[in-house]
Design a protein around this motif. Structure first.
Motif, PDB file in Angstrom:
ATOM      1  N   GLY A 282       0.815  -1.208   0.000  1.00 56.80           N
ATOM      2  CA  GLY A 282       0.000   0.000   0.000  1.00 56.80           C
ATOM      3  C   GLY A 282       0.846   1.255   0.000  1.00 56.80           C
TER       4      GLY A 282
ATOM      5  N   TRP B 182     -10.196 -10.570  -1.319  1.00 65.04           N
ATOM      6  CA  TRP B 182      -9.710  -9.254  -0.926  1.00 65.04           C
ATOM      7  C   TRP B 182     -10.923  -8.460  -0.456  1.00 65.04           C
TER       8      TRP B 182
ATOM      9  N   ARG C  22     -11.907  -4.575   1.778  1.00 63.76           N
ATOM     10  CA  ARG C  22     -11.331  -3.275   2.160  1.00 63.76           C
ATOM     11  C   ARG C  22     -12.269  -2.569   3.122  1.00 63.76           C
ATOM     12  N   GLN C  23     -11.694  -1.650   3.880  1.00 59.29           N
ATOM     13  CA  GLN C  23     -12.474  -0.852   4.808  1.00 59.29           C
ATOM     14  C   GLN C  23     -12.075   0.604   4.670  1.00 59.29           C
TER      15      GLN C  23
ATOM     16  N   VAL D  78     -14.160  -6.982  -2.151  1.00 62.15           N
ATOM     17  CA  VAL D  78     -13.589  -6.401  -3.357  1.00 62.15           C
ATOM     18  C   VAL D  78     -13.425  -7.450  -4.461  1.00 62.15           C
TER      19      VAL D  78
ATOM     20  N   ASP E 150     -11.283   4.863  -3.601  1.00 65.36           N
ATOM     21  CA  ASP E 150     -10.604   3.589  -3.343  1.00 65.36           C
ATOM     22  C   ASP E 150      -9.762   3.645  -2.069  1.00 65.36           C
TER      23      ASP E 150
ATOM     24  N   ALA F  41      -8.659   3.166   1.400  1.00 66.80           N
ATOM     25  CA  ALA F  41      -9.127   2.193   2.385  1.00 66.80           C
ATOM     26  C   ALA F  41      -7.936   1.370   2.881  1.00 66.80           C
TER      27      ALA F  41
ATOM     28  N   TYR G 220      -6.740  -2.316   2.882  1.00 67.36           N
ATOM     29  CA  TYR G 220      -7.026  -3.501   2.076  1.00 67.36           C
ATOM     30  C   TYR G 220      -6.494  -4.740   2.796  1.00 67.36           C
ATOM     31  N   TYR G 221      -7.329  -5.763   2.830  1.00 67.43           N
ATOM     32  CA  TYR G 221      -6.996  -7.019   3.494  1.00 67.43           C
ATOM     33  C   TYR G 221      -7.186  -8.191   2.545  1.00 67.43           C
TER      34      TYR G 221
ATOM     35  N   GLY H  50      -3.641  -5.966   7.132  1.00 66.45           N
ATOM     36  CA  GLY H  50      -4.053  -4.953   6.170  1.00 66.45           C
ATOM     37  C   GLY H  50      -2.916  -4.062   5.705  1.00 66.45           C
TER      38      GLY H  50
ATOM     39  N   GLN I  91      -2.538   0.009   3.986  1.00 62.11           N
ATOM     40  CA  GLN I  91      -3.269   1.245   3.732  1.00 62.11           C
ATOM     41  C   GLN I  91      -3.037   1.731   2.304  1.00 62.11           C
TER      42      GLN I  91
END
Length: 114
Positions: free
Chosen positions: A9, A36, A38-39, A48, A89, A91, A93-94, A107, A109
């Protein structure tokens, strides 16, 4: 013990690109469906993308044509290629073992801002 570690990220301008990685250990990503999620700030986790053991992929409508999921079997690693990024977009991401993101890594960023 199963573990997922995301990376890749960063801060990128609108229209830019990033490549996220998810290193898995304790299990074989080739034989399970992976996700995948995201938050975004102040919002719930959002699905996602999905990648099946056979390599089939699915995406939420907002990222179709811009994001691409893939898998490196030799390194037991998942990737999410993000292109033509938009501010929405932004967020954390995990990668996850389930679509809801209950079993996920720490995660990475992604911030899209000019």
């Amino acid at each position: 013990e199963a573990q997922l570690v995301e990376s890749g990220g960063g801060l990128v301008q609108p229209g830019g690109s990033l490549r996220l990685s998810c290193a898995a250990s304790g299990f074989d990503v080739r034989v399970v469906t992976m996700y995948w999620v995201r938050q975004a700030p102040g919002k719930d986790l959002e699905w996602v993308s999905t990648i099946s053991p056979g390599g089939l992929t699915w995406y939420t409508d907002s990222v179709k044509g811009r994001f691409t999921s893939s898998r490196d079997n030799a390194n037991n690693t998942l990737y999410l290629e993000l292109k033509r990024l938009k501010t929405e977009d932004t967020a954390i991401y995990y990668c996850a073992r389930d679509r809801l993101g209950n079993i996920r890594g720490q995660g990475t960023q992604v911030t899209v801002s000019s």
